[in-house]
Design a protein around this motif. Structure first.
Motif, PDB file in Angstrom:
ATOM      1  N   ASP A   1      -8.578  66.749 153.188  1.00 52.02           N
ATOM      2  CA  ASP A   1      -7.877  65.469 153.123  1.00 52.02           C
ATOM      3  C   ASP A   1      -8.702  64.519 152.255  1.00 52.02           C
ATOM      4  O   ASP A   1      -9.864  64.236 152.562  1.00 52.02           O
ATOM      5  CB  ASP A   1      -7.693  64.908 154.535  1.00 52.02           C
ATOM      6  CG  ASP A   1      -6.947  63.606 154.542  1.00 52.02           C
ATOM      7  OD1 ASP A   1      -7.541  62.579 154.140  1.00 52.02           O
ATOM      8  OD2 ASP A   1      -5.773  63.602 154.961  1.00 52.02           O
ATOM      9  N   ILE A   2      -8.118  64.031 151.162  1.00 52.59           N
ATOM     10  CA  ILE A   2      -8.857  63.213 150.197  1.00 52.59           C
ATOM     11  C   ILE A   2      -9.434  61.956 150.837  1.00 52.59           C
ATOM     12  O   ILE A   2     -10.577  61.576 150.567  1.00 52.59           O
ATOM     13  CB  ILE A   2      -7.974  62.852 148.984  1.00 52.59           C
ATOM     14  CG1 ILE A   2      -7.524  64.119 148.247  1.00 52.59           C
ATOM     15  CG2 ILE A   2      -8.689  61.898 148.034  1.00 52.59           C
ATOM     16  CD1 ILE A   2      -8.634  64.943 147.638  1.00 52.59           C
TER      17      ILE A   2
ATOM     18  N   HIS B   1     -14.251  59.239 152.726  1.00 47.06           N
ATOM     19  CA  HIS B   1     -15.010  58.577 153.792  1.00 47.06           C
ATOM     20  C   HIS B   1     -16.337  59.303 154.032  1.00 47.06           C
ATOM     21  O   HIS B   1     -17.384  58.663 154.181  1.00 47.06           O
ATOM     22  CB  HIS B   1     -14.188  58.520 155.084  1.00 47.06           C
ATOM     23  CG  HIS B   1     -14.938  57.923 156.221  1.00 47.06           C
ATOM     24  ND1 HIS B   1     -15.215  56.573 156.302  1.00 47.06           N
ATOM     25  CD2 HIS B   1     -15.500  58.489 157.319  1.00 47.06           C
ATOM     26  CE1 HIS B   1     -15.909  56.334 157.392  1.00 47.06           C
ATOM     27  NE2 HIS B   1     -16.092  57.482 158.032  1.00 47.06           N
ATOM     28  N   ILE B   2     -16.280  60.626 154.068  1.00 47.28           N
ATOM     29  CA  ILE B   2     -17.502  61.420 154.258  1.00 47.28           C
ATOM     30  C   ILE B   2     -18.486  61.132 153.118  1.00 47.28           C
ATOM     31  O   ILE B   2     -19.684  60.974 153.344  1.00 47.28           O
ATOM     32  CB  ILE B   2     -17.163  62.927 154.338  1.00 47.28           C
ATOM     33  CG1 ILE B   2     -16.348  63.231 155.594  1.00 47.28           C
ATOM     34  CG2 ILE B   2     -18.418  63.784 154.305  1.00 47.28           C
ATOM     35  CD1 ILE B   2     -15.739  64.627 155.603  1.00 47.28           C
ATOM     36  N   ALA B   3     -17.974  61.044 151.891  1.00 51.23           N
ATOM     37  CA  ALA B   3     -18.831  60.721 150.743  1.00 51.23           C
ATOM     38  C   ALA B   3     -19.456  59.342 150.916  1.00 51.23           C
ATOM     39  O   ALA B   3     -20.641  59.143 150.645  1.00 51.23           O
ATOM     40  CB  ALA B   3     -18.034  60.800 149.443  1.00 51.23           C
TER      41      ALA B   3
ATOM     42  N   GLU C   1     -22.555  66.902 149.708  1.00 50.39           N
ATOM     43  CA  GLU C   1     -21.533  67.852 149.241  1.00 50.39           C
ATOM     44  C   GLU C   1     -20.261  67.109 148.832  1.00 50.39           C
ATOM     45  O   GLU C   1     -19.668  67.412 147.791  1.00 50.39           O
ATOM     46  CB  GLU C   1     -21.219  68.868 150.337  1.00 50.39           C
ATOM     47  CG  GLU C   1     -22.411  69.697 150.745  1.00 50.39           C
ATOM     48  CD  GLU C   1     -22.312  71.124 150.257  1.00 50.39           C
ATOM     49  OE1 GLU C   1     -21.247  71.508 149.766  1.00 50.39           O
ATOM     50  OE2 GLU C   1     -23.313  71.828 150.371  1.00 50.39           O
ATOM     51  N   ALA C   2     -19.835  66.149 149.634  1.00 47.44           N
ATOM     52  CA  ALA C   2     -18.637  65.378 149.317  1.00 47.44           C
ATOM     53  C   ALA C   2     -18.857  64.547 148.049  1.00 47.44           C
ATOM     54  O   ALA C   2     -17.978  64.478 147.179  1.00 47.44           O
ATOM     55  CB  ALA C   2     -18.252  64.477 150.488  1.00 47.44           C
ATOM     56  N   ILE C   3     -20.028  63.952 147.941  1.00 45.20           N
ATOM     57  CA  ILE C   3     -20.356  63.172 146.743  1.00 45.20           C
ATOM     58  C   ILE C   3     -20.316  64.068 145.511  1.00 45.20           C
ATOM     59  O   ILE C   3     -19.743  63.707 144.479  1.00 45.20           O
ATOM     60  CB  ILE C   3     -21.739  62.497 146.891  1.00 45.20           C
ATOM     61  CG1 ILE C   3     -21.675  61.407 147.954  1.00 45.20           C
ATOM     62  CG2 ILE C   3     -22.223  61.952 145.547  1.00 45.20           C
ATOM     63  CD1 ILE C   3     -23.032  60.847 148.360  1.00 45.20           C
TER      64      ILE C   3
ATOM     65  N   ASN D   1     -12.946  56.379 144.134  1.00 46.25           N
ATOM     66  CA  ASN D   1     -14.164  55.953 144.805  1.00 46.25           C
ATOM     67  C   ASN D   1     -15.306  55.849 143.797  1.00 46.25           C
ATOM     68  O   ASN D   1     -15.187  56.305 142.662  1.00 46.25           O
ATOM     69  CB  ASN D   1     -14.504  56.899 145.962  1.00 46.25           C
ATOM     70  CG  ASN D   1     -14.708  58.317 145.489  1.00 46.25           C
ATOM     71  OD1 ASN D   1     -15.605  58.594 144.709  1.00 46.25           O
ATOM     72  ND2 ASN D   1     -13.846  59.227 145.950  1.00 46.25           N
ATOM     73  N   ILE D   2     -16.373  55.257 144.229  1.00 45.27           N
ATOM     74  CA  ILE D   2     -17.495  54.973 143.338  1.00 45.27           C
ATOM     75  C   ILE D   2     -18.066  56.235 142.709  1.00 45.27           C
ATOM     76  O   ILE D   2     -18.488  56.229 141.557  1.00 45.27           O
ATOM     77  CB  ILE D   2     -18.593  54.165 144.073  1.00 45.27           C
ATOM     78  CG1 ILE D   2     -19.695  53.717 143.115  1.00 45.27           C
ATOM     79  CG2 ILE D   2     -19.182  54.963 145.223  1.00 45.27           C
ATOM     80  CD1 ILE D   2     -19.253  52.701 142.112  1.00 45.27           C
ATOM     81  N   TYR D   3     -18.046  57.354 143.433  1.00 49.47           N
ATOM     82  CA  TYR D   3     -18.654  58.584 142.923  1.00 49.47           C
ATOM     83  C   TYR D   3     -17.827  59.175 141.789  1.00 49.47           C
ATOM     84  O   TYR D   3     -18.368  59.553 140.752  1.00 49.47           O
ATOM     85  CB  TYR D   3     -18.826  59.590 144.066  1.00 49.47           C
ATOM     86  CG  TYR D   3     -19.508  58.950 145.244  1.00 49.47           C
ATOM     87  CD1 TYR D   3     -20.856  58.604 145.178  1.00 49.47           C
ATOM     88  CD2 TYR D   3     -18.803  58.629 146.395  1.00 49.47           C
ATOM     89  CE1 TYR D   3     -21.483  57.968 146.237  1.00 49.47           C
ATOM     90  CE2 TYR D   3     -19.425  57.996 147.460  1.00 49.47           C
ATOM     91  CZ  TYR D   3     -20.753  57.657 147.379  1.00 49.47           C
ATOM     92  OH  TYR D   3     -21.375  57.030 148.414  1.00 49.47           O
TER      93      TYR D   3
END
Length: 176
Positions: free
Chosen positions: A110-111, A116-118, A124-126, A162-164
């Motif tokens: 789920d994006i 949120h995890i990032a 890993e998410a980042i 998102n920022i990443y």
């Protein structure tokens, strides 16, 4: 045939357009591209949709012109794409590709959850968003250079912006 049938039924002029090209027209009339004649609109979705305006006109080619989702960026090492090629931008950086990468790493596909995890610092998410952003930035730089664009309108759902992803996209765009 459809346009002729609609013209006959309603007695007005009708034009049919691909969704990507319709967005190019809408951005020129009502959106962020009002001040430009040479620009692209790129939509990050389950696929990557795009269209290009050259000298104020939508570039149509023979029908699929301007669709950068199938630019082959990693033809020998990239993931298989639904178009039959390998390493297309869509197979590397679309929302579907981001979700696939998350599942491979045991994360949520789920994006919004992944974003949120990032944001909580999960490396890993980042990395997943960073990698997608680098691929998108590389493709956008190639298109901008090829068509000498004045602007690119980039559209995506909020969690994906998102920022990443954006930081990697900007860095990659500038590097290429």
């Amino acid at each position: 045939r459809l346009t002729a049938a609609l013209q006959d039924a309603f007695g007005i002029g009708v034009a049919a357009e691909t969704p990507s090209n319709a967005i190019v027209v809408a951005e020129r009339m009502l959106g962020l591209a009002r001040a430009y004649e040479n620009y692209a609109v790129v939509s990050l979705q389950n696929e990557i949709g795009s269209g290009i305006s050259i000298n104020g006109d939508v570039y149509r080619g023979k029908g699929q012109a301007g669709e950068i989702g199938h630019l082959s960026l990693a033809p020998y090492s990239g993931a298989a794409c639904r178009c039959g090629k390998c390493g297309c931008l869509a197979s590397l950086a679309s929302l579907s590709a981001i979700s696939r990468q998350a599942l491979k790493r045991g994360l949520s596909d789920d994006i919004a959850v992944l974003a949120h995890i990032a944001s909580q610092g999960d490396p890993e998410a980042i990395e997943i968003f960073d990698c997608a952003g680098r691929w998108i930035g590389q493709a956008l730089a190639q298109v901008a250079n090829l068509f000498d664009l004045e602007a690119i309108v980039f559209r995506a759902p909020q969690p994906a912006l998102n920022i990443y992803l954006l930081k990697a996209l900007n860095e990659s765009f500038r590097a290429h």
